[in-house]
Scaffold this motif. Structure first.
Motif, short mmCIF file in Angstrom:
data_model
loop_
_atom_site.label_atom_id
_atom_site.label_comp_id
_atom_site.label_asym_id
_atom_site.label_seq_id
_atom_site.Cartn_x
_atom_site.Cartn_y
_atom_site.Cartn_z
N PHE A 107 31.08 46.25 68.53
CA PHE A 107 31.62 45.63 69.68
C PHE A 107 31.64 47.03 70.89
N ASN A 108 31.56 46.68 72.05
CA ASN A 108 31.30 47.51 73.07
C ASN A 108 32.32 48.69 73.15
N HIS A 109 31.92 49.85 73.32
CA HIS A 109 32.73 51.07 73.06
C HIS A 109 34.11 51.18 73.87
N SER A 110 35.17 51.12 72.88
CA SER A 110 36.59 50.99 73.37
C SER A 110 36.75 49.95 74.29
N ASP A 111 36.21 48.93 74.20
CA ASP A 111 36.63 47.64 74.94
C ASP A 111 37.32 46.66 74.22
N MET A 112 38.61 46.65 74.58
CA MET A 112 39.72 45.78 73.94
C MET A 112 39.44 44.25 74.18
N ASP A 113 38.96 44.12 75.14
CA ASP A 113 38.41 42.53 75.36
C ASP A 113 37.40 42.10 74.68
N ASP A 114 36.30 42.96 74.35
CA ASP A 114 35.21 42.55 73.72
C ASP A 114 35.56 42.59 72.21
N LEU A 115 36.57 43.41 71.73
CA LEU A 115 36.94 43.69 70.24
C LEU A 115 37.81 42.19 70.25
N ARG A 116 38.62 41.78 71.22
CA ARG A 116 39.49 40.80 70.60
C ARG A 116 38.50 39.57 70.63
N ALA A 117 37.61 39.28 71.50
CA ALA A 117 36.75 38.12 71.52
C ALA A 117 36.03 38.15 70.06
N PRO A 171 46.30 51.90 70.13
CA PRO A 171 47.31 50.98 70.43
C PRO A 171 47.00 49.62 70.53
N GLY A 172 45.78 49.72 71.43
CA GLY A 172 45.19 48.28 71.43
C GLY A 172 44.32 47.84 70.50
N ILE A 173 43.79 48.57 69.59
CA ILE A 173 43.32 48.25 68.38
C ILE A 173 44.33 47.73 67.34
N VAL A 174 45.24 48.43 67.41
CA VAL A 174 46.31 47.87 66.17
C VAL A 174 46.78 46.70 66.49
N GLU A 175 47.10 46.34 68.01
CA GLU A 175 47.50 45.14 68.43
C GLU A 175 46.78 43.94 68.19
N ILE A 176 45.33 44.24 68.35
CA ILE A 176 44.39 43.12 68.00
C ILE A 176 44.14 42.91 66.53
N ALA A 177 44.40 43.91 65.83
CA ALA A 177 44.38 43.89 64.20
C ALA A 177 45.37 43.38 63.78
N ALA A 223 36.74 39.59 67.07
CA ALA A 223 37.78 39.61 66.26
C ALA A 223 38.09 38.12 66.02
N LYS A 224 38.46 37.39 67.22
CA LYS A 224 38.89 36.04 67.11
C LYS A 224 37.71 35.19 66.46
N GLU A 225 36.19 35.55 66.86
CA GLU A 225 35.17 34.72 66.41
C GLU A 225 35.09 34.78 64.95
N ALA A 226 35.18 36.14 64.62
CA ALA A 226 34.83 36.48 63.04
C ALA A 226 35.87 35.83 62.29
N THR A 227 37.24 35.71 62.45
CA THR A 227 38.42 35.45 61.87
C THR A 227 38.46 33.86 61.81
N GLU A 228 37.97 33.34 62.71
CA GLU A 228 38.17 31.94 62.81
C GLU A 228 36.94 31.10 62.36
N SER A 229 35.72 32.00 62.13
CA SER A 229 34.61 30.99 61.61
C SER A 229 34.73 30.57 59.97
N GLY A 230 35.55 31.09 59.39
CA GLY A 230 35.49 30.97 58.09
C GLY A 230 34.69 31.49 57.17
N ASP A 231 33.66 32.21 57.71
CA ASP A 231 32.36 32.74 56.93
C ASP A 231 32.67 34.09 56.16
N TYR A 232 34.00 34.76 56.41
CA TYR A 232 34.31 35.98 55.93
C TYR A 232 35.59 35.82 55.05
N ASN A 233 35.58 36.71 53.89
CA ASN A 233 36.94 36.80 53.28
C ASN A 233 37.93 37.77 53.92
#
Length: 396
Positions: free
Chosen positions: A153-163, A195-201, A165-175
């Motif tokens: 994900f783009n350096h310290s970019d919380m919008d990119d991380l959230r997008a 703080p932003g990373i923990v919120e998204i996590a 994270a959403k794609e990876a977790t909702e894909s059903g491809d990963y345990n």
């Protein structure tokens, strides 16, 4: 007989690196690595050490290290899981857990080993890792070793991380999905947006991993980046080194007791590499005790850091977005960067040039690492050299 193919490969590529200003010269230090070092019989103000608090040469650490050699010998004698776990290792881990505010700690032979060990012990080919694009090489290698899908994900970019994270977790491809970041980024000195990373996590149930190699001893009154943000109870893995602010050698991972228990039975560097020496273990413990007892060294580090930063900015140098003692002077061109570092050396200042592949092409910089052991007089001498060379080369 040496392979001709190998000889040709090495000669061509080393020549190419030298021609492009990317070849790194190694400068052996004669004596201790303190605020002033000796190279080729020349005394130099040292602005390239990770010895943030000056503890690598502290008399209190040297004293206990000598005692440990007498009582426990010079080596641990075995891997931790056979009979290489000494009482000194357990004392170190107990002290580190108290220092980091976690249930338990496992110690390793280096910070690099930590990332190779811990990531691959938990993540595998059925998982995904969200990794900041500027993460340290040891994180990158640890992620590769796990065989998990690596999603940058783009350096310290919380919008990119959230997008992502959403794609990876909702894909059903990963345990499992992990998000991993440096606490302090070693080339630019900026701090992760924990703080932003923990919120998204927590929103997407991500495993959280913070490599705090350059934050421990520096941020959070010494306890690190996670403590700086008050997130000790919300981060799964806190990795740190014992070779930077602590001043010795080794690394550790702090976290829940169950996690540490798992790492002790599944992380390969712990299982298959001899433990750090008794002297290293007891010296590290002493350093942690000093940091827990007083913030004096930490405060002096920040005082010197602010002084050097202000001086460089007033001279007109670009120090980027640094928020920590790591102070880059970003010069851009690799050859200019190498020339600047060489001239500093000639003026009695050791500040190493950092070029590709450590940083992107065209982002060459001389990285300065002020410590608690520097005096104002040393920093003034360094600033005089920067001013002289900056004007000489037309950079300020």
């Amino acid at each position: 007989m040496t392979s001709k193919v190998l000889q040709s490969f090495l000669r061509e590529n080393i020549s190419d690196l030298k021609a492009r200003g990317l070849y790194n010269e190694i400068d052996p230090v004669q004596g201790a690595n303190g605020p002033v070092i000796n190279i080729d019989s020349q005394e130099l103000i040292n602005l390239s050490s990770n010895n943030y608090l000056g503890l690598a040469t502290d008399s209190r650490l040297k004293e206990v290290a000598k005692e440990a050699v007498d009582s426990h010998g010079v080596g641990a004698g075995a891997v931790r899981t056979i009979n290489g776990t000494l009482d000194l290792h357990l004392e170190l881990e107990k002290k580190l857990a108290a220092f980091k505010g976690t249930e338990a700690v496992i110690s390793y032979q280096s910070g690099f080993n930590c990332n190779m060990a811990a990531i691959s012990a938990v993540m595998d080919k059925n998982d995904a890792i969200l990794s900041d694009e500027l993460n340290h090489a040891s994180i990158i290698d640890g992620c590769r070793l796990s065989r998990a899908k690596i999603i940058r994900f783009n350096h310290s970019d919380m919008d990119d991380l959230r997008a992502k994270a959403k794609e990876a977790t909702e894909s059903g491809d990963y345990n499992k999905v992990m998000v991993i970041t440096d606490g302090v980024f070693s080339m630019d000195g900026d701090i992760a947006k924990l703080p932003g990373i923990v919120e998204i996590a927590e929103e997407f149930d991500l495993i959280t991993y913070v490599d705090d190699a350059h934050g421990s001893g520096v941020l959070g009154k010494g306890a690190g980046t996670v403590k700086h943000f008050g997130l000790q109870k919300r981060i799964d893995f806190q990795m740190g080194t014992l070779s930077k602010a602590i001043g010795v050698i080794g690394g550790y991972v702090a976290g829940k007791a169950e996690l540490i228990d798992w790492l002790k039975v599944r992380s390969r560097p712990f299982l298959f590499s001899t433990a750090v020496s008794p002297a290293d273990a007891v010296a590290s413990t002493k350093a942690v005790e000093l940091l827990m007892a007083s913030t004096d060294l930490n405060e002096k580090l920040w005082e010197n850091s602010d002084y050097l930063k202000d001086g460089l900015k007033k001279l007109g140098f670009d120090i980027g977005e640094s928020e920590t003692p790591i102070t880059p002077c970003i010069l851009g061109d690799e050859k200019d960067t190498q020339a600047f570092s060489k001239r500093l050396y000639e003026e009695g200042v050791y500040a190493k040039s950092i070029v590709f592949p450590t940083v992107p092409r065209g982002k060459g910089r001389v990285r300065n690492m002020p410590t608690a052991a520097h005096t104002k007089e040393m920093l003034d001498e360094a600033l005089k050299a920067y001013e002289k060379i900056g004007k000489e080369l037309g950079l300020i």
